[in-house]
Design an enzyme around this catalytic site. Structure first.
Site, PDB file in Angstrom:
ATOM      1  CB  CYS A   1      -0.954  -0.002   1.199  1.00 30.41           C
ATOM      2  SG  CYS A   1      -2.075   1.396   1.202  1.00 30.41           S
TER       3      CYS A   1
ATOM      4  CB  CYS B   1      -0.805   3.016   3.820  1.00 29.08           C
ATOM      5  SG  CYS B   1      -2.281   2.200   3.248  1.00 29.08           S
ATOM      6  CG  ASP B   2       3.133   2.077   4.648  1.00 26.39           C
ATOM      7  OD1 ASP B   2       2.319   2.641   5.396  1.00 26.39           O
ATOM      8  OD2 ASP B   2       3.369   0.869   4.680  1.00 26.39           O
TER       9      ASP B   2
END
Ligand code: NDP
Length: 483
Positions: free
Chosen positions: A177, A180-181
């Site tokens: 992801c 997200c990161d």
């Protein structure tokens, strides 16, 4: 004659008379098709005319059409609420929208179906029994619901490589992801593995933060759409390396520090120093729960009958990526969902479903009572957290999240529910890493969602993955037992 012998004779006769594919269809049908008798529907509580499993574009489009046909429709959302679209950034191929964020599209769809009265349950189906009718579905939180008809729209799960270091550093630099990161890799070097549209999406996400993004493609070309490949020209920090396969992920015990990459053209192995390894190597359909009951093809997708969304079992329909290894587009999934709902509505009507039966089922439906949740204090400074940890009598749990992280946002209601449940024993705190990145830095949080647990001022546990309500409850219970 024994029952086994009779079965063997029937199978041989079917193959002789119908050919292999006809016989297999007959055997599937005969093996598990329960009797459908609408009077039975009025015998028990908690029967829903239409249950949809999943919450991506296929599931929600099906929900829309179920509810518009005035049929009570319940969506069991699963642990990946909103589906794969919530993990991409902008979508430019949704008809009618030049550009829309995946999460915005899913939020709009959800709002629309809820306006039509669809009930969305935040729980996950862990077991089904399609040998009985009404069909039975058991959830992770232990609830059993019965359905006159079911639409399976469970999507697919990102593949992993199974190479050394991948599991060990999952959530510590290895992830699927980028949305997200990506912020955790500011000014660092990262790799993306894969040659499809997802690899390009991930790389573009990362390019806003990382100093350098290298896409490693195992073959000599990318399979991503030409329009997607063109996007790469706008990002000088993205490099594509062909004939490159990652052999292992390297780390320092707590975080990724590099990857061993094999170049199949020059036959050489080299080490790339990177802080992140982003996997974009395709998906596997989430069909495991249903394989005992439905015909599933060699790729793991649920087999469809002709041009309908009917599965091999009457009354069970399917839609979206769990049925599709060819197109795998959000628009196609939504279209499938609509077809599945129309098929399901026709199925109910053919079997005598009426407004009278609908009204009786409604009276006997004991809808889920909304769960109580605690308000979790938002921490803004390291000092604030340290004071609480120093003064705490019991466990302190800190949830690191950010609004741009879909799995964090899906998990938040579960964290609030568990915080309420353990309010007397555990102090829950939350940190929004997009407004307080220095707290994430202080506690070495390289990925979100992430939970840190302190007991008597010491860090006693760290959890780097998304958890369901049930998993979270078990996690806390174990910590309380060990403390
Ligand atoms: P794809 O299946 O299209 O691509 C997977 C990629 O991973 C391929 O390049 C494949 O290589 C590579 N791969 C597979 N296994 C390995 C391995 N073990 N080691 C190294 N590389 C490997 O998956 P995507 O997730 O990219 O796309 C899925 C679907 O979603 C597609 O239909 C795509 O069009 C769609 N999509 C659309 C988007 C958009 O329109 N904005 C965004 C994202 C996805 P090889 O080519 O050699 O097989």
């Amino acid at each position: 004659m024994s029952q086994n012998k009779i079965i063997k004779i029937v199978v041989v006769m079917a193959i002789v008379l119908l050919g292999a594919s006809g016989a297999s269809a007959l055997i599937w049908h005969w093996r598990s098709q329960p009797t459908i008798d609408m009077r039975k529907a009025l015998e028990t509580n908690d029967i829903v005319p239409l249950i949809i499993v999943g919450s991506g574009p296929a599931a929600l489009s099906a929900g829309l059409y179920g509810a518009r046909a005035k049929i009570k429709t319940v969506v069991i959302a699963g642990n990946e609420r909103g589906g794969a679209l919530t993990k991409t950034s902008y979508i430019e191929n949704w008809p009618g929208r030049t550009k829309i964020l995946g999460t915005d599209l899913m939020n709009d769809l959800q709002e629309q179906v809820q306006q039509f009265g669809v009930e969305i349950i935040n729980d996950s189906v862990v077991k089904v029994d399609f040998n009985v009718w009404p069909f039975e579905l058991t959830t992770e939180n232990g609830k059993t619901l019965r359905a006159l008809t079911v639409i399976i729209a469970t999507g697919s799960t990102p593949r992993t490589l199974g190479i050394p270091g991948e599991k060990e550093y999952w959530g510590k630099g290895v992830t699927t992801c980028a949305v997200c990161d990506a912020p955790f890799h500011k000014d660092k070097e990262v790799i993306v593995i894969g040659g499809g549209d997802s690899a390009i999406e991930e790389a573009v996400q990362l390019a806003s933060y990382a100093k350098k993004v290298t896409i490693l493609v195992r073959g000599a070309s990318m399979r991503a759409a030409a329009s997607m490949q063109d996007r790469l020209h706008e990002y000088p920090s993205i490099e594509v390396k062909f004939n490159s396969q990652v052999r292992s992920v390297i780390g320092d015990g707590s975080q990724v520090t590099g990857a061993e990459v094999f170049d199949s053209k020059s036959d050489t192995l080299s080490t790339m120093p990177v802080s992140g390894v982003f996997l974009a190597i395709g998906h596997d359909p989430n069909s495991k729960l249903f394989k005992k009951f439905l015909k599933i093809d060699a790729e793991g997708t649920i087999a469809m009958s002709d041009r309908t969304q009917a599965t091999s079992l009457k009354g069970i329909f399917a839609a979206g990526d769990v049925t599709d290894h060819r197109y795998r587009q959000a628009g196609v999934a939504a279209g499938d969902g609509i077809k599945a709902a129309l098929d399901a509505v026709a199925f109910l009507q053919e079997h005598g479903f009426s407004t009278n039966i609908a009204a009786q089922l409604e009276k006997r439906y004991v809808s889920g009572v909304p769960e109580e949740r605690a308000e979790i204090p938002l921490m803004k400074t390291v000092a604030e957290i340290k004071d609480i940890i120093d003064a705490a009598q019991g466990l302190v749990v800190i949830d690191f999240y950010a609004p741009h992280c879909p799995s964090c946002m899906r998990m938040l209601p579960a964290v609030e529910a568990v915080a309420h449940q353990f309010a007397d024993q555990v102090a829950f705190l939350k940190v929004d890493t997009s407004i307080s990145p220095e707290i994430a830095q202080e506690y070495h949080v390289p990925t979100i969602p992430c939970m840190l647990v302190f007991n008597e001022k010491q860090l006693v546990a760290r959890y780097n993955q998304s958890m369901s309500r049930k998993q979270l409850e078990e996690f806390i219970l174990k910590l309380l037992k060990d403390s």
